[in-house]
Design a protein around this motif. Structure first.
Motif, PDB file in Angstrom:
ATOM      1  N   ARG A  81      -2.188 -10.993 -20.194  1.00  0.00           N
ATOM      2  CA  ARG A  81      -1.389 -10.279 -19.189  1.00  0.00           C
ATOM      3  C   ARG A  81      -2.293  -9.335 -18.408  1.00  0.00           C
ATOM      4  O   ARG A  81      -3.462  -9.209 -18.686  1.00  0.00           O
ATOM      5  CB  ARG A  81      -0.264  -9.503 -19.871  1.00  0.00           C
ATOM      6  N   TYR A  82      -1.696  -8.642 -17.482  1.00  0.00           N
ATOM      7  CA  TYR A  82      -2.465  -7.812 -16.566  1.00  0.00           C
ATOM      8  C   TYR A  82      -3.169  -6.635 -17.257  1.00  0.00           C
ATOM      9  O   TYR A  82      -2.738  -6.156 -18.296  1.00  0.00           O
ATOM     10  CB  TYR A  82      -1.574  -7.300 -15.434  1.00  0.00           C
ATOM     11  N   ASN A  83      -4.257  -6.219 -16.635  1.00  0.00           N
ATOM     12  CA  ASN A  83      -4.963  -5.026 -17.048  1.00  0.00           C
ATOM     13  C   ASN A  83      -4.654  -3.929 -16.041  1.00  0.00           C
ATOM     14  O   ASN A  83      -3.877  -4.149 -15.106  1.00  0.00           O
ATOM     15  CB  ASN A  83      -6.474  -5.282 -17.140  1.00  0.00           C
ATOM     16  N   GLU A  84      -5.232  -2.748 -16.230  1.00  0.00           N
ATOM     17  CA  GLU A  84      -5.010  -1.686 -15.253  1.00  0.00           C
ATOM     18  C   GLU A  84      -6.298  -0.912 -15.030  1.00  0.00           C
ATOM     19  O   GLU A  84      -6.915  -0.421 -15.972  1.00  0.00           O
ATOM     20  CB  GLU A  84      -3.904  -0.735 -15.709  1.00  0.00           C
ATOM     21  N   TRP A  85      -6.706  -0.862 -13.787  1.00  0.00           N
ATOM     22  CA  TRP A  85      -7.794   0.002 -13.346  1.00  0.00           C
ATOM     23  C   TRP A  85      -7.173   1.060 -12.448  1.00  0.00           C
ATOM     24  O   TRP A  85      -6.332   0.736 -11.602  1.00  0.00           O
ATOM     25  CB  TRP A  85      -8.837  -0.771 -12.554  1.00  0.00           C
ATOM     26  N   ARG A  86      -7.562   2.305 -12.630  1.00  0.00           N
ATOM     27  CA  ARG A  86      -7.097   3.387 -11.772  1.00  0.00           C
ATOM     28  C   ARG A  86      -8.201   3.634 -10.749  1.00  0.00           C
ATOM     29  O   ARG A  86      -9.326   3.972 -11.105  1.00  0.00           O
ATOM     30  CB  ARG A  86      -6.823   4.637 -12.598  1.00  0.00           C
ATOM     31  N   VAL A  87      -7.888   3.440  -9.461  1.00  0.00           N
ATOM     32  CA  VAL A  87      -8.873   3.583  -8.393  1.00  0.00           C
ATOM     33  C   VAL A  87      -8.539   4.825  -7.571  1.00  0.00           C
ATOM     34  O   VAL A  87      -7.379   5.165  -7.380  1.00  0.00           O
ATOM     35  CB  VAL A  87      -8.954   2.322  -7.505  1.00  0.00           C
ATOM     36  N   LYS A  88      -9.586   5.508  -7.104  1.00  0.00           N
ATOM     37  CA  LYS A  88      -9.359   6.776  -6.401  1.00  0.00           C
ATOM     38  C   LYS A  88     -10.369   6.947  -5.278  1.00  0.00           C
ATOM     39  O   LYS A  88     -11.396   6.281  -5.232  1.00  0.00           O
ATOM     40  CB  LYS A  88      -9.470   7.952  -7.377  1.00  0.00           C
ATOM     41  N   GLY A  89     -10.057   7.866  -4.387  1.00  0.00           N
ATOM     42  CA  GLY A  89     -10.994   8.240  -3.337  1.00  0.00           C
ATOM     43  C   GLY A  89     -11.106   7.215  -2.229  1.00  0.00           C
ATOM     44  O   GLY A  89     -10.307   6.297  -2.104  1.00  0.00           O
ATOM     45  N   LYS A  90     -12.121   7.396  -1.422  1.00  0.00           N
ATOM     46  CA  LYS A  90     -12.344   6.542  -0.254  1.00  0.00           C
ATOM     47  C   LYS A  90     -12.771   5.147  -0.716  1.00  0.00           C
ATOM     48  O   LYS A  90     -13.754   4.998  -1.435  1.00  0.00           O
ATOM     49  CB  LYS A  90     -13.410   7.160   0.642  1.00  0.00           C
ATOM     50  N   LYS A  91     -11.987   4.143  -0.304  1.00  0.00           N
ATOM     51  CA  LYS A  91     -12.256   2.763  -0.686  1.00  0.00           C
ATOM     52  C   LYS A  91     -12.125   1.889   0.549  1.00  0.00           C
ATOM     53  O   LYS A  91     -11.192   2.047   1.316  1.00  0.00           O
ATOM     54  CB  LYS A  91     -11.244   2.283  -1.736  1.00  0.00           C
ATOM     55  N   LYS A  92     -13.037   0.980   0.692  1.00  0.00           N
ATOM     56  CA  LYS A  92     -12.932   0.014   1.785  1.00  0.00           C
ATOM     57  C   LYS A  92     -11.863  -1.013   1.401  1.00  0.00           C
ATOM     58  O   LYS A  92     -11.786  -1.457   0.264  1.00  0.00           O
ATOM     59  CB  LYS A  92     -14.278  -0.664   2.012  1.00  0.00           C
ATOM     60  N   ILE A  93     -11.047  -1.383   2.383  1.00  0.00           N
ATOM     61  CA  ILE A  93     -10.035  -2.417   2.173  1.00  0.00           C
ATOM     62  C   ILE A  93     -10.637  -3.754   2.582  1.00  0.00           C
ATOM     63  O   ILE A  93     -11.104  -3.923   3.695  1.00  0.00           O
ATOM     64  CB  ILE A  93      -8.776  -2.131   3.019  1.00  0.00           C
TER      65      ILE A  93
END
Length: 185
Positions: A111-123
């Motif tokens: 099943r799915y995992n989880e990463w917590r992403v923050k700050g300036k990120k390119k889309i």
């Protein structure tokens, strides 16, 4: 872990980091507004994402998400091989290291995992898991004969690829091919 080591690890495993629309993280809004909001606020807020890779066994049932181009360790808050139970800025997981990232790419039930992403990120663009079966959470209403009133409820509704394209006209749409490589649609 350095930024260069992170980028090498992402390339080695073919990792794509995707913030999906689920019934839990709609920012209080229905699709597509919830993803449009996430596109606007992603630099100010920590968001939940799944890390899908060529080498892991993680699968997702969700249809549409934002693909982040993660190139700096500072863009990752926590990583976990299962649901991190996140809420706002908080959640379970480990700081990003080579070991924690590789461990997060597989789990017992796939099943799915989880990463917590923050700050300036390119889309990078918008991810569509299955271009012939696109379903997203939105509010619908039904008449409850017992309560004798209309009740709002969350439901997974079908959308066409053309609708998805019209909701995100400035973004490239992507999906995975049979080799789990990201390709435009």
């Amino acid at each position: 872990m350095t930024d260069q080591e992170l980028v090498q690890l992402i390339q080695q495993h073919g990792i794509e980091v995707i913030h999906f629309v689920t019934n839990m993280n709609t920012h209080g809004e229905d699709f597509p507004t919830c993803l449009q909001t996430a596109l606007r606020i992603h630099e100010q807020k920590t968001l939940s994402a799944c890390a899908l890779s060529k080498t892991g066994n993680i699968t997702v049932e969700w249809s549409v998400g934002i693909i982040f181009d993660i190139t700096e360790v500072s863009q990752l808050h926590l990583v976990r091989s299962t649901d991190g139970g996140s809420s706002g800025e908080y959640g379970l997981g480990e700081p990003p290291t080579t070991q924690s990232i590789v461990a997060s790419l597989s789990n017992i039930d796939g099943r799915y995992n989880e990463w917590r992403v923050k700050g300036k990120k390119k889309i990078k663009g918008i991810f569509v898991r299955n271009v012939s079966d696109i379903r997203c959470w939105t509010t619908t209403e039904y008449f409850d004969p017992v309560a004798k009133r209309i009740i709002p409820t969350k439901d997974s509704l079908s959308f066409s690829l053309e609708e998805i394209r019209s909701y995100f006209p400035d973004q490239t749409l992507f999906t995975f091919n049979e080799s789990k490589e990201l390709v435009p649609v």
